[in-house]
Design an enzyme around this catalytic site. Structure first.
Site, mmCIF file in Angstrom:
data_model
loop_
_atom_site.group_PDB
_atom_site.id
_atom_site.type_symbol
_atom_site.label_atom_id
_atom_site.label_comp_id
_atom_site.label_asym_id
_atom_site.label_seq_id
_atom_site.Cartn_x
_atom_site.Cartn_y
_atom_site.Cartn_z
ATOM 1 C CG ASP A 162 -30.952 4.601 -14.284
ATOM 2 O OD1 ASP A 162 -30.133 3.887 -14.863
ATOM 3 O OD2 ASP A 162 -31.600 4.228 -13.286
ATOM 4 C CD GLU A 220 -30.838 1.908 -18.589
ATOM 5 O OE1 GLU A 220 -30.331 0.796 -18.443
ATOM 6 O OE2 GLU A 220 -31.515 2.441 -17.695
HETATM 7 C C1 GLC Z 1 -30.107 1.183 -15.062
HETATM 8 C C2 GLC Z 1 -28.657 1.318 -14.717
HETATM 9 C C3 GLC Z 1 -28.282 0.201 -13.812
HETATM 10 C C4 GLC Z 1 -29.097 0.313 -12.560
HETATM 11 C C5 GLC Z 1 -30.585 0.344 -12.874
HETATM 12 C C6 GLC Z 1 -31.358 0.825 -11.692
HETATM 13 O O1 GLC Z 1 -30.371 0.034 -15.781
HETATM 14 O O2 GLC Z 1 -27.883 1.384 -15.879
HETATM 15 O O3 GLC Z 1 -26.911 0.196 -13.514
HETATM 16 O O4 GLC Z 1 -28.843 -0.770 -11.710
HETATM 17 O O5 GLC Z 1 -30.865 1.243 -13.901
HETATM 18 O O6 GLC Z 1 -31.105 2.176 -11.467
#
Ligand code: GLC
Length: 532
Positions: free
Chosen positions: A205, A270
């Site tokens: 993440d 991500e």
């Molecule tokens: C990422 C996740 C999202 C979350 C954010 C904070 O973007 O995919 O769902 O709210 O991180 O952890």
């Protein structure tokens, strides 16, 4: 039972599938999906042809951000199940030739995490340095101009110490301080804990966010419009609050740990970054993340020039031998059958045909395979706190998190009769797994067949890709021994020259005497004949 393919790079040419656990299958009637529900549907995922399952957060959490606010990195959220359930899931998936990836949240913890409880107890506490603390600005107020994911100051004031702590997301998600060696050591242990249990890897993440500028300099105004979510955070360009180069050292370290296992554990980032070069940088010299989500592709317009341009640029940007990732939906954005397709199923089918035939790793979000669309969630039923103004843009993120549509029954096959689902159902009467599985002409059967073709043609490898010339709205490419022609226009398109026998198509009869129907795609096997 099918054994794992032995290839150490099993994700090459593979299909991953994101299960948003709370929305998948509820086995205990509380309205929330659970790990037992994931186990119960493993046969379905194996039938679909999935190689790896990425579970959205499974760790204990107060759920201010549905698990993205972790309070124990070594456990399982009691609402989802137990550690035993997770062990069983890993074993049962392995028996079906599938691997389990967890979601790891290293950018921040919940303020309910014991580290934060200790940190906020005072400046001399053992974990104070685990978080980002700063004095007020000289004239008072927050230390700098950084904004959180809701558009407000990213700093929360702690009366007791007179200092602020940083939260790039909600105030209950305190950013970790990656300048602190203890944080590195803690996460090494977390990685090993899960890898030792047989977890095949992590989706990481906010991979771009870990380090913040050591001097806490203001983020500059963004030249991009405020709706450009890759370049702008509410009008600021996050170059100091995130996107610091030091994050790369973390991923080199984690890669070494991942490579210590057999097969190597997978790190899928991500990487919510604007430029493909920046995304590619997370691969390092082939010694950082093995896979990175391609947000420029995800946010591209659904046109042939836009998408094929990004594919070409992606392949050019990645270091040699690195594997691209193709996904179009996730839990933070509008589902692609809505965003790209506007509900027109021909476009969803065309998108699936392209996604499944690009070289690299294909990632489906639950429901993509039946072309589930966004669900309009009335304000009173919304559950996402973050997107009243922020990350999810208009409509918020709940629209992409509705229960999986298993059948046409009153509870969509998701939960017990009469139980209230945590988010409202979509159009499950019209669109569901049970009906589509029976129907050879359904999106689900198309998706199943595309995945099978993909596995047979380029499983275990990164296929060779070559774009072929053609009119602007027709995207034609060779991918290994196949030819793909994708018509991104509302009119028929003539295919130039013999294309060979049809292997698959986005719908029945879409290719007729060399003419490809509007919003349709076809896969052929040209053999050694002329292809353009
Ligand atoms: C990422 C996740 C999202 C979350 C954010 C904070 O973007 O995919 O769902 O709210 O991180 O952890």
């Amino acid at each position: 039972m099918e054994a794992h393919r032995s290839d150490a790079r099993w994700w090459h040419g593979a299909t991953l599938y994101q299960v948003y656990v709370r929305s998948w299958l509820d086995t205990d009637g509380d309205g929330y999906g659970d790990l037992a529900g994931v186990i119960a549907k493993l046969d379905y995922l194996a039938w679909l042809g999935v190689d790896g399952i990425w579970l959205s957060p499974t760790m204990p959490s107060p759920d201010d951000d549905w698990g993205y606010d972790v309070c124990d990195y070594l456990g399982v959220h009691p609402e989802l199940g137990t550690l035993d359930d997770l062990d069983r899931l890993i074993a049962e998936a392995a028996q079906r030739g599938m691997r389990i990836l967890l979601d790891l949240v290293p950018n921040h913890t919940s303020t309910a995490h014991p580290w934060f409880a200790d940190a906020i107890s005072g400046p001399d506490s053992a974990h104070r340095g685990f978080y980002v603390w700063a004095d007020p600005a000289p004239g008072g107020g927050p230390p700098n101009n950084w904004l959180d994911a809701t558009g407000h100051s990213a700093w929360a004031f702690d009366e007791a110490s007179g200092q602020y702590y940083l939260h790039n997301f909600l105030a209950s998600q305190a950013d970790l301080n990656w300048w602190e060696p203890g944080v590195h050591e803690a996460f090494r242990e977390i990685l090993r804990f899960w890898f030792d249990r047989g977890v095949a890897g992590f989706r990481i993440d906010v991979a771009h966010g870990l380090y913040k500028d050591a001097e806490l300099r203001d983020d500059p105004p963004s030249a991009a419009g405020a709706t450009d979510r890759l370049h702008s955070r509410f009008g600021l360009e996050p170059v100091y609050s995130a996107n610091r180069p030091q994050a790369h050292s973390v991923f080199r370290d984690w890669r070494t740990i991942a490579e210590g296992y057999s097969p190597p554990r997978l790190l899928l980032g991500e990487t919510w970054v604007a430029g493909l070069d920046r995304m590619a940088a997370f691969h390092g010299q082939g010694d950082e993340l093995q896979l990175t989500f391609n947000f420029p592709f995800i946010f591209a317009d659904f046109t042939a020039p836009a998408l094929r341009g990004i594919v070409a640029d992606t392949l050019a940007a990645l270091p040699a031998g690195e594997c691209p990732v193709w996904a179009a939906s996730n839990h933070d954005i509008s589902r692609f059958p809505s965003r790209w397709g506007g509900g027109d199923e021909r476009k969803a089918r065309l998108a699936l045909l392209v996604l499944a035939t690009l070289p690299g790793t294909f990632v489906l979000y639950y429901g993509d395979e039946i072309a589930m669309t966004d669900v309009d969630v009335p304000p009173a039923l919304r559950r996402d706190r973050m997107t009243s103004g922020g990350l999810g843009a208009a409509g918020g993120r709940d629209r992409a998190r509705s229960p999986m549509q298993w059948d046409a029954g009153p509870s969509a096959g998701f939960t017990a009769a009469g139980a209230v689902p945590w988010l409202p159902y979509g159009d499950h009467a019209a669109r569901n797994v049970a009906a589509q599985r029976e129907d050879p002409a359904s999106v689900l059967r198309l998706c199943h067949d595309l995945i099978a073709l993909r596995r047979a043609e380029f499983g275990g490898r990164i296929a060779g890709y070559r774009e072929l010339p053609g009119p602007p709205g027709l995207w034609t490419y060779r991918v290994d021994g196949l030819l793909v022609a994708a018509n991104f226009t509302g009119g028929p398109a003539a295919l130039d020259g013999p294309v060979g026998p049809v292997v698959a198509s986005s719908g029945h009869g879409v290719l007729d005497r060399g003419i490809l129907a509007p919003w349709a795609g076809v896969i052929t096997r040209p053999g050694s004949g002329r292809v353009s």
